[in-house]
Scaffold this motif. Structure first.
Motif, mmCIF file in Angstrom:
data_model
loop_
_atom_site.group_PDB
_atom_site.id
_atom_site.type_symbol
_atom_site.label_atom_id
_atom_site.label_comp_id
_atom_site.label_asym_id
_atom_site.label_seq_id
_atom_site.Cartn_x
_atom_site.Cartn_y
_atom_site.Cartn_z
ATOM 1 N N SER A 2 -1.841 -6.310 3.230
ATOM 2 C CA SER A 2 -0.697 -6.177 2.348
ATOM 3 C C SER A 2 0.162 -5.037 2.858
ATOM 4 O O SER A 2 -0.359 -4.004 3.270
ATOM 5 N N TYR A 4 2.669 -2.437 1.692
ATOM 6 C CA TYR A 4 3.342 -1.742 0.606
ATOM 7 C C TYR A 4 3.522 -0.286 0.996
ATOM 8 O O TYR A 4 2.740 0.283 1.739
ATOM 9 N N TYR A 45 -9.284 1.581 2.133
ATOM 10 C CA TYR A 45 -8.978 2.018 0.756
ATOM 11 C C TYR A 45 -10.264 2.328 -0.008
ATOM 12 O O TYR A 45 -11.124 1.463 -0.203
ATOM 13 N N TYR A 108 -3.413 7.737 -3.468
ATOM 14 C CA TYR A 108 -3.121 7.023 -4.714
ATOM 15 C C TYR A 108 -3.760 7.800 -5.864
ATOM 16 O O TYR A 108 -4.923 8.201 -5.778
ATOM 17 N N PHE A 166 2.502 1.464 -8.593
ATOM 18 C CA PHE A 166 1.588 0.329 -8.654
ATOM 19 C C PHE A 166 0.819 0.378 -9.971
ATOM 20 O O PHE A 166 0.827 1.388 -10.681
ATOM 21 N N SER A 196 3.293 -3.676 -7.261
ATOM 22 C CA SER A 196 2.123 -4.128 -6.527
ATOM 23 C C SER A 196 0.882 -3.836 -7.364
ATOM 24 O O SER A 196 0.893 -2.961 -8.236
ATOM 25 N N LEU A 243 -2.117 -5.417 -3.683
ATOM 26 C CA LEU A 243 -2.234 -4.315 -2.732
ATOM 27 C C LEU A 243 -3.625 -4.295 -2.116
ATOM 28 O O LEU A 243 -3.786 -4.300 -0.904
ATOM 29 N N THR A 244 -4.644 -4.294 -2.967
ATOM 30 C CA THR A 244 -6.018 -4.381 -2.487
ATOM 31 C C THR A 244 -6.915 -4.825 -3.636
ATOM 32 O O THR A 244 -6.542 -4.703 -4.805
#
Length: 375
Positions: A2, A4, A45, A108, A166, A196, A243-244
């Protein structure tokens, strides 16, 4: 992959809420092996939280101290209702998370576990402004929130806070039309706002790794080599705007399985989508308790009842008819003074439950179901 925020993110994320244990702590050596497998496969991630016991410290030892900072992306969360009686206590979580992880900054950062009964505390404690300040300072790269309520509230929050990068949503095929989880409706709201999505609970706390027998039969007839978990994870990874997908992997075998079908991810084909639709119908008729074993309910329980473990034992009987195994499991997770029958009905657990389950009523059912165990 993805794309982003200007950086490619592989579709599989490592959820760090259910790490393997050794004795009373985390099995850091096994986590190191899992981290190595994950990164070697091209995934980056990692998702933890201030309130996940031992998780932030474990990922410092297994990841941060062993790899360069640009080799991974790290997410963690601030929680305004667990271990946060005051605004200062809540804000202190950020510095504590930085110290525990040693990461220097967070790629994040999330306001954690919004529900109808707690989201206003994030306004009350000025946490929206706080995380924006940290982003301006360069200590947060992207921020969002995780969400456990309905589409009306999600729409309200995204309208009030268009600045979020997100959202993290509970999405899985079993809860796609479940009114208490509202996977589809929440997904559609997030996409309407162009956000996302990080997916949590794709395997429903492990429940979809062992779905009802009718579902297992369909999946095995179509692809005898595919794990049941792979169907669940590929379902959400096939959606637009993801996104994941966080998988709460607890051992090396689960890591290897997830890598096997996500390293070269292929979306569900039409035949597989039809099998999922049939599974959703079957799951909608299931009498099992949709507990994801997040353990938030245990934190404030005055009787320290092992609620998720009790529900898991119940589901062996409710979902698969395994009566003997259910009773054995129940006996192994309870002790005098901490059984389902010892629930005093205070409902602290229900206020903390992201799934909005009628926990006290289910504990009454458990007490009746397992009364022959000696309660």
């Amino acid at each position: 992959m993805s794309d982003y925020f200007g950086k490619e993110v592989p579709k599989l994320g490592f959820g760090l809420m259910r790490l393997p244990h050794k004795g009373l702590g985390t099995d850091v050596e096994q986590v190191k092996k899992m981290v190595d497998l994950f990164l070697d496969a091209g995934f980056t991630y990692f998702d933890t939280a201030f309130v996940y016991p031992g998780s932030e410290n474990a990922i410092r030892k297994a990841l941060v101290e062993r790899y360069p900072r640009d080799a991974y992306t790290l997410a963690t969360k601030i929680n305004a209702f667990i271990l946060a009686p005051t605004e200062s206590a809540a804000k202190k979580q950020f510095d504590t998370s930085l110290k525990r992880t040693g990461a220097g900054y967070f790629d994040y950062y999330l306001l954690h576990a919004f529900m109808e009964n707690n989201y206003s505390r994030y306004d009350k404690f000025h946490l929206w402004d706080y995380v924006k300040e940290k982003k301006e300072e360069g200590l947060i790269k992207h921020f969002g929130f995780s969400f456990h309520a309905g589409p009306d509230l999600l729409e309200q929050i995204l309208t009030d806070h268009p600045e979020v990068d997100f959202v993290q949503l509970q999405i899985n095929y079993a809860d796609w039309e479940n009114p208490s989880v509202a996977s589809r409706a929440n997904y559609e709201v997030a996409r309407k706002f162009g956000k996302s999505i990080v997916v949590m609970e794709p395997v429903k706390g492990g429940a979809l790794a062992n779905p009802p027998s009718e579902v297992r039969k369909m999946m095995k007839e179509y692809n005898p080599d595919a794990s049941y978990a792979s169907w669940a994870i590929r379902f959400v990874a096939s959606l637009d705007g993801i996104l994941t997908v966080l998988s709460g992997m607890s051992n090396i075998a689960q890591m290897q399985d997830n890598i096997s079908f996500m390293k070269d991810f292929v979306p569900l084909n039409k035949e597989e989508q039809e099998i999922i639709r049939k599974a959703q119908v079957i799951m909608g008729k299931s009498s099992t308790i949709p507990c994801t074993s997040c353990h938030y309910c245990i934190e404030g329980c005055p009787k320290k009842i092992a609620i998720p473990d009790i529900f898991a034992a119940m589901n062996l009987q409710l979902g698969n008819g395994q009566m003997k195994e259910a009773k054995e499991n129940y006996a192994s997770v309870t002790s005098p003074g901490h059984t389902a029958a010892d629930c005093i009905g205070c409902k602290q657990c229900e206020n903390a439950c992201p799934q909005h389950l009628p926990i006290t009523n289910n504990l009454k059912k458990a007490a009746e179901m397992f009364k022959e165990t000696g309660e």
